[in-house]
Enzyme design. Structure first.
Site, PDB file in Angstrom:
ATOM      1  N   HIS A  35       0.841  -1.210   0.000  1.00 50.76           N
ATOM      2  CA  HIS A  35       0.000   0.000   0.000  1.00 50.76           C
ATOM      3  C   HIS A  35       0.871   1.254   0.000  1.00 50.76           C
ATOM      4  CE1 HIS A  35      -2.722  -3.003   2.061  1.00 50.76           C
ATOM      5  NE2 HIS A  35      -3.509  -2.554   1.100  1.00 50.76           N
ATOM      6  N   LYS A 149      -1.351  -6.655  -7.973  1.00 51.04           N
ATOM      7  CA  LYS A 149      -1.521  -7.981  -7.361  1.00 51.04           C
ATOM      8  C   LYS A 149      -2.934  -8.485  -7.613  1.00 51.04           C
ATOM      9  CE  LYS A 149      -2.159  -8.934  -2.929  1.00 51.04           C
ATOM     10  NZ  LYS A 149      -3.283  -9.877  -2.799  1.00 51.04           N
ATOM     11  N   ASP A 150      -3.913  -7.572  -7.502  1.00 44.52           N
ATOM     12  CA  ASP A 150      -5.305  -7.923  -7.816  1.00 44.52           C
ATOM     13  C   ASP A 150      -5.521  -7.606  -9.296  1.00 44.52           C
ATOM     14  OD1 ASP A 150      -6.617  -8.405  -4.971  1.00 44.52           O
ATOM     15  OD2 ASP A 150      -5.255  -6.714  -4.808  1.00 44.52           O
TER      16      ASP A 150
HETATM   17  O1  PAF Z   1      -8.147  -3.869  -3.231  1.00 47.54           O
HETATM   18  C1  PAF Z   1      -8.784  -3.512  -2.224  1.00 47.54           C
HETATM   19  O2  PAF Z   1      -8.232  -3.293  -1.150  1.00 47.54           O
HETATM   20  C2  PAF Z   1     -10.297  -3.342  -2.319  1.00 47.54           C
HETATM   21  O3  PAF Z   1     -10.854  -4.310  -3.147  1.00 47.54           O
HETATM   22  C3  PAF Z   1     -10.727  -1.935  -2.747  1.00 47.54           C
HETATM   23  C4  PAF Z   1     -10.268  -1.614  -4.153  1.00 47.54           C
HETATM   24  C5  PAF Z   1     -10.151  -0.902  -1.780  1.00 47.54           C
HETATM   25  C6  PAF Z   1     -12.250  -1.815  -2.726  1.00 47.54           C
HETATM   26  O4  PAF Z   1     -12.761  -2.055  -1.453  1.00 47.54           O
END
Ligand code: PAF
Length: 286
Positions: A35, A149-150
């Site tokens: 993050h 990652k997602d």
């Molecule tokens: O990737 C995440 O942490 C969540 O899916 C997001 C994009 C903040 C939506 O809640």
């Protein structure tokens, strides 16, 4: 750094700073270096503008038997990380500031969400699309930053932004990894010592097969996929949810490597903890 806890506080912050470029970094908290890298990227993107990080464990993207209740929540530590990486403000609302108690509208993306995480977690991407759209409307950013990652989520959010004409530039940032290759994730903290020791097989396998694809070792994506499955299955603590070899842009599963940049996607359970990862195959070096 300002902490905004209600929709009204966010709206008045946005109104007071309407002339400044704004980057949004949506998160669910339990922040780690992955993050932090998104906030760093956002700071660079807006130059002297504002970076708004949101911390909201979004209930609508969790299924009934998933970990919404136990999802790690550590607001104080998260605020420290946001401030030290240059967030101008953090929006950390209670759920009722995002969802009215009788809300009945949600957003459904019907193509990219069908497979993989969407199939394993029914309704998950509806929840993601709905909350991201709400955050875009409330925060009115110029740019929003998401982790690769997602990978499927990033593609779904790009589609959401395009199809609903949000004037927001979506920026994807590379996955940040532990020294042994495990992708950083808030869920890694749930792993037992044995599961944590086993988990790097996921990235190791994807990276190694991706390199082999570039060297022309596999006659077809299906053979590469079988190789990934065989190697990960050799780890007794690993249980595969899905593995696929897809086109990096369209996310369509590949029948052949011709004229495609392949992306390897996988979700694997270690115990009860489901980890996802993905790796792009470098341009062919054949
Ligand atoms: O990737 C995440 O942490 C969540 O899916 C997001 C994009 C903040 C939506 O809640």
């Amino acid at each position: 750094m300002e902490l905004l806890k209600t929709r009204e506080e966010l709206q008045s912050w946005v109104n007071n700073r309407s002339s400044r470029p704004r980057a949004l970094v949506p998160t669910m908290g339990a922040l780690h270096q992955g993050h932090a890298s998104l906030i760093d990227a956002a700071v660079k993107l807006v130059d002297s503008g504002d970076v708004l990080t949101t911390i909201f464990v979004n209930p609508t993207q969790f299924g009934p038997n998933e970990d919404f209740a136990s999802y790690p929540r550590r607001l104080e530590a998260d605020l420290t990380l946001c401030e030290s990486h240059g967030s101008t403000a953090v929006f950390a609302p209670e759920a009722h500031h995002i969802y009215d108690s009788n809300s009945s509208v949600s957003i459904h993306e019907s193509k990219l969400s069908r497979r993989w995480c969407g199939a394993s977690r029914p309704g998950h991407f509806d929840g993601v699309c709905t909350v991201v759209a709400k955050l875009f409307l409330l925060a009115q950013p110029n740019t929003a930053v998401f982790g690769e990652k997602d990978f499927q989520q990033l593609a779904v959010i790009q589609r959401l932004t395009r199809d609903l004409n949000f004037p927001v530039e979506i920026v994807g940032c590379p996955t940040v990894r532990e020294a042994d290759g495990l992708a950083m994730s808030s869920r890694n903290t749930y792993l037992s010592e044995e599961e944590r020791a086993a988990a790097p097989i996921l990235h190791r396998t994807l990276r190694s097969v991706a390199n082999d694809i570039s060297r022309g070792k596999f006659p077809s994506p299906e053979v590469a996929r079988e190789e990934i499955i065989e190697r990960i299955s050799s780890e007794t603590l690993a249980r595969i949810d899905y593995v696929d070899v897809v086109d990096s842009d369209s996310l369509e599963p590949l029948d052949s490597f011709d004229n495609h940049l392949p992306r390897l996607l996988a979700a694997v359970f270690f115990g009860n903890i489901r980890l996802i990862d993905n790796v792009g195959a470098p341009q062919s070096i054949r």
